[in-house]
Structure formats: structure tokens, C-alpha cells
Design a protein around this motif. Structure first.
Motif, PDB file in Angstrom:
ATOM      1  N   ILE A 247       0.862  -1.183   0.000  1.00  0.00           N
ATOM      2  CA  ILE A 247       0.000   0.000   0.000  1.00  0.00           C
ATOM      3  C   ILE A 247       0.899   1.234   0.000  1.00  0.00           C
ATOM      4  N   HIS A 250       0.907   6.945   1.641  1.00  0.00           N
ATOM      5  CA  HIS A 250       0.285   8.132   1.033  1.00  0.00           C
ATOM      6  C   HIS A 250      -0.173   9.185   2.045  1.00  0.00           C
ATOM      7  N   ARG A 254      -1.972  12.709   1.249  1.00  0.00           N
ATOM      8  CA  ARG A 254      -3.389  12.909   1.564  1.00  0.00           C
ATOM      9  C   ARG A 254      -3.610  14.056   2.523  1.00  0.00           C
ATOM     10  N   LEU A 260      -6.284  11.067  -4.289  1.00  0.00           N
ATOM     11  CA  LEU A 260      -5.700   9.753  -4.552  1.00  0.00           C
ATOM     12  C   LEU A 260      -6.434   9.076  -5.698  1.00  0.00           C
ATOM     13  N   PRO A 262      -8.349   5.904  -6.828  1.00  0.00           N
ATOM     14  CA  PRO A 262      -9.038   4.883  -6.017  1.00  0.00           C
ATOM     15  C   PRO A 262      -8.441   3.480  -6.188  1.00  0.00           C
ATOM     16  N   THR A 264      -4.973   2.602  -7.102  1.00  0.00           N
ATOM     17  CA  THR A 264      -3.623   2.430  -6.537  1.00  0.00           C
ATOM     18  C   THR A 264      -3.564   2.883  -5.092  1.00  0.00           C
ATOM     19  N   ARG A 265      -4.434   3.772  -4.704  1.00  0.00           N
ATOM     20  CA  ARG A 265      -4.406   4.465  -3.415  1.00  0.00           C
ATOM     21  C   ARG A 265      -3.147   5.307  -3.243  1.00  0.00           C
ATOM     22  N   TRP A 332      -5.942  -1.399 -11.266  1.00  0.00           N
ATOM     23  CA  TRP A 332      -5.545   0.001 -11.324  1.00  0.00           C
ATOM     24  C   TRP A 332      -4.691   0.270 -12.560  1.00  0.00           C
TER      25      TRP A 332
ATOM     26  N   ASP B 310     -13.744   2.048   3.767  1.00  0.00           N
ATOM     27  CA  ASP B 310     -12.699   2.117   2.733  1.00  0.00           C
ATOM     28  C   ASP B 310     -11.343   2.504   3.310  1.00  0.00           C
ATOM     29  N   GLU B 311     -11.321   2.913   4.561  1.00  0.00           N
ATOM     30  CA  GLU B 311     -10.043   3.321   5.150  1.00  0.00           C
ATOM     31  C   GLU B 311      -9.243   2.094   5.582  1.00  0.00           C
ATOM     32  N   GLU B 312      -7.939   2.289   5.733  1.00  0.00           N
ATOM     33  CA  GLU B 312      -7.075   1.191   6.152  1.00  0.00           C
ATOM     34  C   GLU B 312      -7.318   0.855   7.626  1.00  0.00           C
TER      35      GLU B 312
END
Lengths: 425, 465
Positions: A247, A250, A254, A260, A262, A264-265, A332, B310-312
Motif C-alpha cells: 500500500i 500516502h 493525503r 488519490l 481509487p 492504486t491508493r 488500477w 474504505d479506510e485502512e
């Protein structure tokens, strides 16, 4: 709260392969004062503790630490300042970052900011693996540092869990565990075909399998695994390493309000690695996670031209461009914004990922129901491996149109998978 | 100052031994420390607050929804005011976020006025009804279908780890002995109690049972069979700090006949928690999470705050509440046995802890313990691990005096080398990496050790050499 204010021309955040390559090339190209911030005590990023060979150019592979040192030396020789032990903690303005280091607090304002903060492996908790919370549960990154940087003992019986396509990193974890004297109990992977088939690796590979529970109080005592036939097995072990499943790191992007992608984040960037925030670029595994170090370094090099153009003021920061969207099973695409009148991406191609194995897929590029391109890939696309889409179609996109969609047409069925119905071609 | 983790135990007659160093046991020890008594606090674990106290929802309650007239109602109300003041004085992280009981259907909406009336019967009068429009303004990320809410402005969030540590630090500094890794195996009553423990014999005139989940077992060793503790598991998911802007208040479920829902709440560390489940179990060690539990939480959380899912995820944990089948605490003195049981302390125990301690001390006095005059304890200043006040990495003054506060070791939680060093040399130092995490947050962030794990471990092991 006293902070020292300072200005630089280019501020690079992160001294991994992408950040160091960007700094080296920018400093060499006369970008002015180029400063790299690195929160760790040593520059180099993830390769610092990846002791296997396979870094650098394919014809001249070297180990991760050597590669890291070489990149850092290049940046310094070119005249960039590399400041280790300094963390960018947040934004005080559009191109102004607050930092913390042992020498105090600073507020650095730059004309261009290059974010190169890399990626991490998702830990067990983020993968929502149930069970107790014992010691002995690691990621590859933690394992490598424990063994190579700190010489710490790991357990004696280890299970390695490979995310889809994490072959290389799972192999590195296996080697590392053996170096540390651990017996490999099994490699567990959801993939149907195991990533480690070499006869030199003698241990069970449990394919099509999921970890459903960790057991043990204090120290790990077992990993419960369920196969695709629904049968459960309790593997007796004191160590488990979760590999892959990257992951992007980021959080700084952010917290600066950078949009961002959606899929690849990581930050959504255009083909010149520009984020939506004027003067802020993003490179390396922050954009997509888990790509090889050479690829990250290539992006670092690739940002040189766009940054120089920005510093010269000749190239006004463009608008958003047209977003790229992928349809399942594609996960992605990067970069994920395109301007029809803009330059092509690095190596004139886009990088994509798929969730499923796709034999000889045909990639279809379409916008508002109009097909812009179809490209047949000569090989099978695998989960966790990059697939590439040539950028020859970008000029044909409508700058005022809707998102450009990329979908997969399976060769055997000649029908679009997951694409809009209009694609019955 | 005596904190022991291994080896033999002192051969002396104590005035009081408190069994169980959770938030209640440490609060009782601290209260007893205000008197000239020879007190020891023992725990089977390798750290204080290592059972239910470390794995709860970390809320400073008002007691608005307690059963009116119960001991719990009274002690929560008193304890809340005392702990809020103590937290301010001691630097325990607290944030006055307030709670909203969100109604998702007509039936729940119709219940809100009754809940406000119940709050008033519990002595809490500051509740307020919000209509759907105001609720949407206050919590713009709520899922569709929220019809209104009852606001309880004085439900706050607090750091449960620092609270327990503050109590025990003050107690140990004035002479209370803390013995860890010390499991009580049997108790022999006579002219004094003889406790046979995993580390040897301890003698005491008075005994306090604050053994939490194991309070019923200790009770039986003294011949009492007043209650049975059924562990009720609560699983919780901790979301990434990037989710923090999604929620402003503690979002409480409206209790209905169909059972309790789950809550979504910010934490003082800047995360968001979702939970807990409520599962009655037999196993007092079942602190694992389950696939079904996590699935249930994610489904419920997705309805309350869709963007949260949707958050980690940063962490998942499960705690066991000490349910006793009665809607009240089970605090009882047995004067002939010179023994006080502090049982059935449920999720409100953190809030009520100081009032419980005061009450228990009173019971000991009534049972014949000569308390003598009280003294004021020196105030304690705990390291700040909350986000509401500047952390060391943000403080130029601290870094100028000592660059170790400018060297960040744990990047996700921004924990500095100076803070880790301080924790390792503190009055009650951590006995494990988990203990270090509860004191500093090191390794407790989104990467769970990917970046800093081995470095933190090296500092911990150096500190123990």
C-alpha cells in the motif's frame, strides 16, 4: 513553538530509489538547491535491508544495500543535500512542509515538491486476519531489518504468507528466514499456482489457501489455514511473515489534500507525474506500491524534465486532465490522468494490474462509448505482475470528454469482461 | 519504590494486598497509598492494566444510561468528575468530544425522550434532542437514514493506558509494592491471610479482590460463591488516522430490545474505533478476533459511516468484559474475612475507578482497618501520548534541550527516541514490547512494525540490559 523558516528550489520527500534518482538528476541538471528529506537514519529506502541480488540494471545486478549506497552517492555527488533523520510532519502551505529532526523544527518552502514516500506491506491487522495478537507476526520489511540491520533472532518454525503475485518478496522472506536459522513450515498463497516451484526450495507450498486464524498467547503457536476445498489445517509455528500486499505510504500526500487514485491508493498523477496540487509531483512506489526499485528510480529520473519546466515557469500547471478508469478484473492504472495534448508517460506506456490470470488479453481503451485503441498482449497477465498498455492512443482522447475506460476483452470469448455493454464489437 | 517482576517476595505482614492491577486495582492501591499503610498490589500479568483495562472502548462516561439507583450509577457519576479533574492535573489524554445516540428507525427515534428522562434520573440533565438536519450538519459523513439523535455532550474519550499507569505510578512512588508475574494460587485464612502465589508466599491482614475476569475464582478460594463471571468478548477495529475527520463525536447505538449495536468513536490517539461485539463465552483467555465478528462490525460500521470501511485498518483487538448476570457492580465487604470483593466491574469501570477506590477504602475502614490520617500525594505528570496537546516531536523547546525528542523512531505514531527512553526508565517500566506500546504508542500505528519494529525492539532490549 519556534520553527526555522527556509527556502529551497526542490524539496524531495523520501530518499528511496525514486527520491534519490530524482534528486541526483535534478541537481545535475541545475535545478538549484535540491534537498532530500529522509526520516530514517540512512538513505536508500527499502533496498537498504534487501540483501538479495537483483537490484540495479538487469545486466549488472547487485544487492539492495549496495544499490542504495550507489544511489545516495550519486545524489550527493550531483550536489543534492540528503538530510537523514528528518521527518516531514505536515503541510503549512501549498509547497511548504513542516519538519522535525534532532536539530529542531523547520518550515521549508520549495518551488517544487517531489513526493517519494514509497510503500509498505499491509500488516496482518490491515489484512483482517483473525485470531490472537501474539509476538512473532511480521511483514517482510520488519523481518529483513530484524535479521540484517539488528541481528535479532527470529523464531525457529516459520510460515510465509504470500499475497497474489508476491513471488519475489516471498522468496526473499524464505531466504531471510533460513539465513536466520528458521525452518520453513510452509508457504501459503491464495494463488492457484505456487510462486516457489524451484526444487532447491524444499517445503510445502499450500496453494489456493487462506490464513483464517492466528493462535497463541504471548508467542505465536500456530497458523490456521483453509484450502479452496474448505479443509482446515493448523500449522505449528512460532513465526509468520505476511509478504506483499503493498500500500502506498500516502499519508503525507493525503494530508496535503492531494487526490488519490481509487485503484492504486497513491496520488493520482498525469503522464508528467504531476499531482492535482500545483508544484507537487509524485514518483516511485508511492504511486502504485510494490514495483521493482529500478522502476521507481526510472520514475525519479523521469520527473526531472517536468520539474525543470515548472521551475522555469514555462509550463503552467495544467488542469486535471481526463481521468483513466479500469474495469474489473483490472485493479488500477498508473499514471491515471491524461491530457490529449500532453506528453506520453514514461517509456510511453501505462502500467496496470489485474486481479485474475488473463491469457493473451486484449485491452480496450474507450471514452464515452468511442473506442480509442485495442491492444493485444502477447503473454498471459498474472496477478501481482505489471502489464503494460502502450500510450499511442492518448492524442485521440477528447479533452472535454468523460473518463477514459480501460477494459479487458478475453481472447477466447471475444467479449468484454466487465466493460460497458456498448463494447459488443 | 518497589516494582518486582521475578524472584522471591518480601516476608512481611501487609496491611492490605490488592489482587489485580487493572484500572480498578491500581486506583484502589493509589487511594490506600494516601494512608500510612503497608500495601502491596499483585498481578498475574507482566504489566499493569494487562487484562480488560487495556482493551475497552476508552470512553469517559456520564452514566446517563445506567440503571438508576444502582451503585454503578452513583460511582460512575462521582468517578467521572474525579477522573476528569485528575486527568487534567496528571496529563492523561482526554478529549471532550461528546456523544450522539443516533436513531436509525422510528422505533429508535421514539426511544430517545425516554433515554433523556433516564439520564435525568441518573442526575444527568444536559442531554438534547437533535433533528435529522442538525444531526447531518454535526456529522456530515453519516450513512443514509439517520432520523435524529440524543446528544450527550459530556461523554468524552480518554486514554485508558495512561490512566492506569498514572494511578500505579503515584502508588508506587509513596511505597506501595507492585509485584507482577505473581499469580495468586490459593488463600489461607487465619489471624491473617496467607496468599500462595506463583512467586511465593505473601501475608496480609486485609485483602481486596480486584481480579476482574478472575474475581469469582478468587472469591471461591475464600469460600464465597456470590457470582460467576462470564467473559463477554468485545472485538474492535481501529481505523487509520486518516479516517479521523470522518467523525466528530462518539456515535452510540440506541439500545433496543433486539440487543446492543456497535459504536463508532474517535480515540485520543487520532484513530477511529468500530465496535464492540458482545459475545458470551466460556474461555477467559479467548481474546482473539473472529472472521464473523469482524464481518459483523464492518457491515454495521458501513451503515453508520460508509466511508469508514474504505479506510485502512490499523489494528484489531478483543477485550473480555466481566459480565456477572446482574446490571450492577458486585462490590461487597466481608468484615469477618477482612476481605472486600470488587467484582462485576463492567465497561464503566474506567470512568468509575476513582470513586470505586474511595468506596472500597471506606468498606475496608468499616471492616476494621485503621486508616489513620490521609496525606496528599505528589502530583504525577504523565507523558502525553494523545493528539489534543503537542507531542514531543512538535516541541522545539524539548528538542533544543534534548535532541532525542527530535529523533522519531516510530514514524506512523511519531514516537521519539526520548519518549522510549523515558518509558524504559519510568517508575513502572514496561515488561514487554506491548507494554512499551501502551506507554508510548511505538509500533502501534498503521505499519505495525514494518518500518520501526526491529529498531524499537533494539531500544527495548538495550534498556533491559
Amino acid at each position: 513553538m519556534s520553527r526555522t523558516d527556509r527556502a529551497v528550489d526542490v524539496l524531495v520527500v523520501g530518499a528511496g530509489p525514486a527520491g534519490l534518482a530524482a534528486a541526483a538528476h535534478l541537481a545535475a541538471a541545475g535545478a538549484g538547491r535540491v534537498e532530500v528529506l529522509e526520516r530514517e537514519q540512512e538513505p536508500g529506502g527499502v533496498p537498504r535491508h534487501s540483501h538479495h541480488r537483483g537490484f540495479g540494471p538487469r545486466h549488472r545486478p547487485t544487492t539492495g544495500p549496495r544499490y542504495a549506497r550507489r544511489l545516495a552517492a550519486m545524489a550527493l555527488a550531483a550536489g543534492a543535500a540528503v538530510r537523514t533523520g528528518v521527518t516531514a510532519t505536515g503541510w503549512a502551505g501549498p509547497r511548504t512542509l513542516d519538519t522535525t529532526g534532532p536539530h529542531g523544527l523547520e518550515r521549508l518552502t520549495a518551488t517544487a515538491v517531489v513526493l517519494a514516500t514509497g510503500a509498505r506491506e499491509r500488516p496482518r491487522s490491515a489484512r483482517l486476519v483473525p485470531g490472537t495478537r501474539p509476538a512473532g507476526v511480521l511483514t517482510t520489511g520488519e523481518l529483513q531489518q530484524a535479521v540484517h540491520v539488528h541481528g535479532q533472532p527470529v523464531g525457529s518454525r516459520a510460515v510465509v504468507v504470500a499475497a497474489a503475485g508476491a513471488d519475489a518478496v516471498a522468496r526473499a522472506a524464505v531466504d531471510m528466514l533460513r539465513t536466520a536459522g528458521a525452518h520453513i513450515v510452509a508457504l501459503v498463497t491464495e494463488a492457484i499456482r505456487g510462486p516457489l516451484r524451484s526444487p532447491s526450495h524444499r517445503f510445502p507450498v499450500l496453494t489456493g489457501s487462506t490464513v483464517v486464524e492466528l493462535t497463541g498467547h504471548g508467542r505465536l503457536t500456530g497458523v490456521r489455514v483453509r484450502g479452496d476445498d474448505g479443509r482446515g489445517t493448523l500449522l505449528d509455528c512460532d513465526t509468520v511473515v505476511f509478504t506483499g500486499d503493498w500500500i502506498p505510504e500516502h499519508e503525507l500526500a493525503r494530508s496535503g489534500g492531494i487526490a488519490l487514485d481509487p485503484g492504486t491508493r497513491g496520488p493520482a498523477v498525469d503522464t508528467t507525474l504531476r499531482t492535482a496540487l500545483p508544484g507537487v509531483f509524485a514518483v516511485g512506489n508511492l504511486l502504485h506500491g510494490g514495483e521493482p526499485a529500478v522502476r521507481a528510480a526510472a520514475e525519479g529520473r523521469g520527473v526531472t524534465g517536468p520539474v525543470l519546466a515548472h521551475l522555469a515557469g514555462t509550463d503552467p500547471w495544467p488542469g486535471g486532465g481526463v481521468p483513466l478508469r479500469v474495469a474489473p478484473p483490472l485493479l488500477w492504472v498508473a499514471p491515471s490522468r491524461v491530457r490529449p495534448d500532453g506528453p506520453p508517460p514514461l517509456q510511453e506506456r501505462f502500467t496496470l494490474r489485474t486481479a485474475e490470470r488473463l491469457p493473451a488479453p486484449v485491452l480496450v481503451v474507450h471514452q464515452d462509448g468511442r473506442i480509442l485503441d485495442r491492444q493485444r498482449l502477447p503473454h498471459t497477465a498474472l496477478p501481482g505482475r505489471p502489464l503494460h498498455l502502450r500510450a499511442r492512443w492518448t492524442a485521440a482522447a477528447d479533452p472535454d470528454g468523460g473518463p477514459v475506460h480501460i477494459s479487458v476483452m478475453s481472447d477466447s470469448r471475444q467479449s468484454a469482461v466487465g466493460g460497458p455493454p456498448i463494447l459488443a464489437v | 519504590m518497589t516494582v518486582t517482576t521475578s524472584g522471591g517476595l518480601p516476608d512481611r505482614l501487609h496491611d492490605v494486598i490488592v489482587v489485580g492491577a487493572g484500572v480498578v486495582g491500581t486506583a484502589v492501591a493509589r487511594e490506600l497509598a494516601r494512608h500510612s499503610l503497608r500495601v502491596a498490589l499483585v498481578d498475574a500479568g507482566d504489566d499493569v492494566g494487562n487484562g480488560t483495562s487495556k482493551a475497552n472502548t476508552a470512553i469517559l462516561h456520564t452514566g446517563f444510561d445506567a440503571v438508576p439507583g444502582t451503585l454503578e450509577s452513583r460511582l460512575v457519576r462521582e468517578g467521572r468528575h474525579r477522573l476528569a479533574a485528575y486527568a487534567e492535573q496528571s496529563g492523561i489524554p482526554v478529549e471532550p468530544v461528546g456523544a450522539l445516540l443516533v436513531a436509525w428507525d422510528r422505533e429508535q427515534l421514539a426511544t430517545l425522550p425516554a433515554l433523556a428522562a433516564k439520564a435525568a434520573r441518573n442526575g444527568y440533565h444536559a442531554t438534547r434532542l437533535l433533528d435529522a438536519a442538525e444531526l447531518a450538519r454535526r456529522e456530515p459523513h453519516l450513512g443514509p437514514g439517520a432520523l435524529g439523535a440524543l446528544e450527550v455532550p459530556d461523554e468524552w474519550i480518554i486514554c485508558p493506558w495512561t490512566t492506569t499507569l498514572a494511578y500505579v505510578t503515584q502508588a508506587v512512588r509513596v511505597g506501595v509494592d507492585l509485584h507482577l508475574n505473581c499469580r495468586v494460587q490459593s488463600v489461607t485464612a487465619g489471624t491473617h491471610h496467607e496468599l500462595s502465589t506463583s512467586r511465593g508466599l505473601l501475608r496480609t491482614r486485609y485483602l481486596v479482590n480486584a481480579a476482574g475476569l478472575h474475581a469469582d475464582e478468587l472469591d471461591r478460594r475464600l469460600g464465597r460463591q456470590d457470582f460467576t463471571v462470564t467473559p463477554r468478548r468485545g472485538q474492535l477495529i481501529v481505523y487509520d488516522k486518516l479516517a479521523r475527520p470522518l467523525v466528530g463525536h462518539i456515535l452510540l447505538p440506541v439500545p433496543t430490545a433486539l440487543g446492543k449495536g456497535v459504536l463508532v468513536a474517535p480515540t485520543v490517539y487520532g484513530n477511529v474505533i468500530l465496535g464492540p461485539t458482545a459475545e458470551d463465552l466460556d474461555d477467559k483467555r479467548a481474546t482473539g478476533s473472529s472472521a464473523e465478528g469482524l464481518e459483523t462490525l464492518r457491515a454495521k460500521g458501513g451503515r453508520i459511516l460508509p466511508a469508514l470501511i474504505d479506510e485502512e485498518v490499523t489494528a484489531v483487538y478483543a477485550g473480555l468484559r466481566a459480565a456477572t448476570g446482574q446490571d450492577d457492580y458486585r462490590i461487597r465487604a466481608h468484615p469477618r474475612l477482612r476481605y472486600v470483593t470488587v467484582g462485576g466491574i463492567r465497561s464503566t469501570g474506567l470512568t468509575a475507578s476513582m470513586a470505586i477506590a474511595d468506596y472500597v477504602t471506606g468498606l475496608l475502614g468499616d471492616a476494621g482497618l485503621h486508616l489513620g490520617p490521609t496525606r496528599d500525594l505528589d502530583p504525577v505528570h504523565m507523558p502525553n501520548i494523545g493528539e489534543a496537546r503537542p507531542r514531543p516531536y512538535q516541541r522545539a523547546d524539548l528538542i533544543a534541550a534534548d535532541p532525542a525528542y527530535g529523533t522519531i523512531v516510530c514514524h506512523c505514531e511519531r514516537v521519539t527516541r526520548g519518549e522510549i527512553r523515558d518509558a524504559l526508565t519510568s517508575t513502572v517500566p514496561p515488561g514487554s514490547l506491548d507494554g512499551l506500546r501502551r506507554r508510548t504508542r511505538a509500533r502501534g500505528g498503521r505499519c505495525q512494525g514494518f518500518y520501526c519494529g526491529p529498531a524499537v525492539r533494539a531500544l527495548f532490549e538495550d534498556g533491559h540490559r
